[in-house]
Design an enzyme around this catalytic site. Structure first.
Site, short mmCIF file in Angstrom:
data_model
loop_
_atom_site.label_atom_id
_atom_site.label_comp_id
_atom_site.label_asym_id
_atom_site.label_seq_id
_atom_site.Cartn_x
_atom_site.Cartn_y
_atom_site.Cartn_z
N ARG A 161 2.81 -29.61 103.59
CA ARG A 161 3.30 -30.95 103.92
C ARG A 161 4.81 -30.98 104.16
NH1 ARG A 161 1.25 -33.93 99.16
NH2 ARG A 161 0.18 -32.05 98.52
N GLU A 177 1.94 -29.42 89.74
CA GLU A 177 1.26 -30.44 88.92
C GLU A 177 -0.20 -30.09 88.70
OE1 GLU A 177 1.12 -34.46 90.50
OE2 GLU A 177 0.67 -35.30 88.53
O1 LIG Z 1 6.73 -30.53 92.14
P1 LIG Z 1 5.42 -29.80 92.07
O2 LIG Z 1 4.63 -30.09 90.83
O3 LIG Z 1 5.62 -28.32 92.29
O4 LIG Z 1 4.49 -30.33 93.25
C1 LIG Z 1 4.96 -30.61 94.54
C2 LIG Z 1 4.26 -29.79 95.59
O5 LIG Z 1 2.85 -30.07 95.57
C3 LIG Z 1 2.40 -30.32 96.90
O6 LIG Z 1 2.08 -29.14 97.56
P2 LIG Z 1 0.70 -28.34 97.48
O7 LIG Z 1 0.97 -27.04 96.79
O8 LIG Z 1 -0.37 -29.23 96.97
O9 LIG Z 1 0.44 -27.92 98.99
P3 LIG Z 1 0.12 -28.67 100.36
O10 LIG Z 1 1.44 -29.22 100.85
O11 LIG Z 1 -0.37 -27.57 101.19
O12 LIG Z 1 -0.88 -29.76 100.11
C4 LIG Z 1 3.61 -30.97 97.53
O13 LIG Z 1 3.53 -30.91 98.95
C5 LIG Z 1 4.75 -30.16 96.98
O14 LIG Z 1 4.98 -28.98 97.72
N1 LIG Z 2 0.64 -36.52 92.59
C1 LIG Z 2 0.90 -35.89 93.74
N2 LIG Z 2 0.70 -36.50 94.91
C2 LIG Z 2 0.95 -35.85 96.08
N3 LIG Z 2 1.42 -34.61 96.15
C3 LIG Z 2 1.64 -33.97 95.00
N4 LIG Z 2 2.10 -32.74 94.74
C4 LIG Z 2 2.11 -32.57 93.41
N5 LIG Z 2 1.70 -33.66 92.78
C5 LIG Z 2 1.38 -34.56 93.75
#
Ligand SMILES: O=P(O)(O)OC[C@H]1O[C@H](OP(=O)(O)OP(=O)(O)O)[C@H](O)[C@@H]1O
Ligand SMILES: Nc1ncnc2[nH]cnc12
Length: 170
Positions: A58, A95
């Site tokens: 994202r 998370e």
């Molecule tokens: O602060 P944090 O607890 O580390 O979480 C934040 C991360 O989680 C999500 O990515 P995800 O790994 O779900 O990947 P995506 O973008 O491919 O959905 C979001 O896009 C951030 O990169």
């Molecule tokens: N609660 C949340 N919503 C969307 N993206 C996330 N990445 C990590 N935690 C998330």
């Protein structure tokens, strides 16, 4: 424009107990997309930026736009095994799980000023891992820039000493 009205909560995604911030309605609306793009550029303030790093997946949505607007290059940080050239990697927790991120070894030169962009700062594990990768290559993080910060998860604590900026706070 109230950008928060284009973010919806999805309960129990991707795992039970997680309230997921779904930003696809913001991308879907032409005016919201344009406003968010313009406001993200404004957040950067007067920093000189050589490279914008975006995290898969994202983070890839706005990071190249930011790079283009700031006359900087774009650097993708990807999940393990996806980048074709030589990489360094960093394991991290987020998370709802753990993973590993990688960056090309020649993506950032020593002394370059780097803007980190992602959609959401939650626990900060992802952004802290990216900071480590950038600093291993000799880069300097000038700002961590997000659409959304989930303040109750205290992600800023993992980015001590770094400037953190976001368009929406929860
Ligand atoms: O602060 P944090 O607890 O580390 O979480 C934040 C991360 O989680 C999500 O990515 P995800 O790994 O779900 O990947 P995506 O973008 O491919 O959905 C979001 O896009 C951030 O990169
Ligand atoms: N609660 C949340 N919503 C969307 N993206 C996330 N990445 C990590 N935690 C998330």
């Amino acid at each position: 424009m109230n950008l928060k009205s284009f973010v919806r909560d999805i309960n129990d995604f991707p795992k039970p107990g997680i309230v997921f911030k779904d930003i696809t309605p913001l991308f879907n609306n032409a005016k919201a997309l344009k406003t968010a793009s313009e406001e993200l550029v404004k957040l950067v303030n007067n920093h000189h930026v050589d490279k914008v790093v975006g995290m898969e997946s994202r983070g890839f949505i706005f990071a190249p736009m930011l790079a283009s607007q700031l006359n900087a290059g774009f650097v993708p940080v990807r999940k393990k095994g996806k980048l074709p050239y030589d990489t360094i990697g960093e394991r991290y927790g987020l998370e709802y799980g753990t993973d590993e991120l990688e960056i090309h070894v020649d993506a950032i030169s020593p002394g370059e000023r780097v803007l980190v962009h992602d959609d959401v700062l939650a626990t900060g594990g992802t952004a802290a891992a990216v900071q480590k990768l950038i600093e291993k290559l000799g880069g300097e993080v000038v700002q961590c820039n997000f659409l959304i910060t989930l303040e109750f998860l205290n992600g800023r604590d993992k980015l001590e000493g770094l400037e953190v900026a976001s368009l929406m706070q929860y």
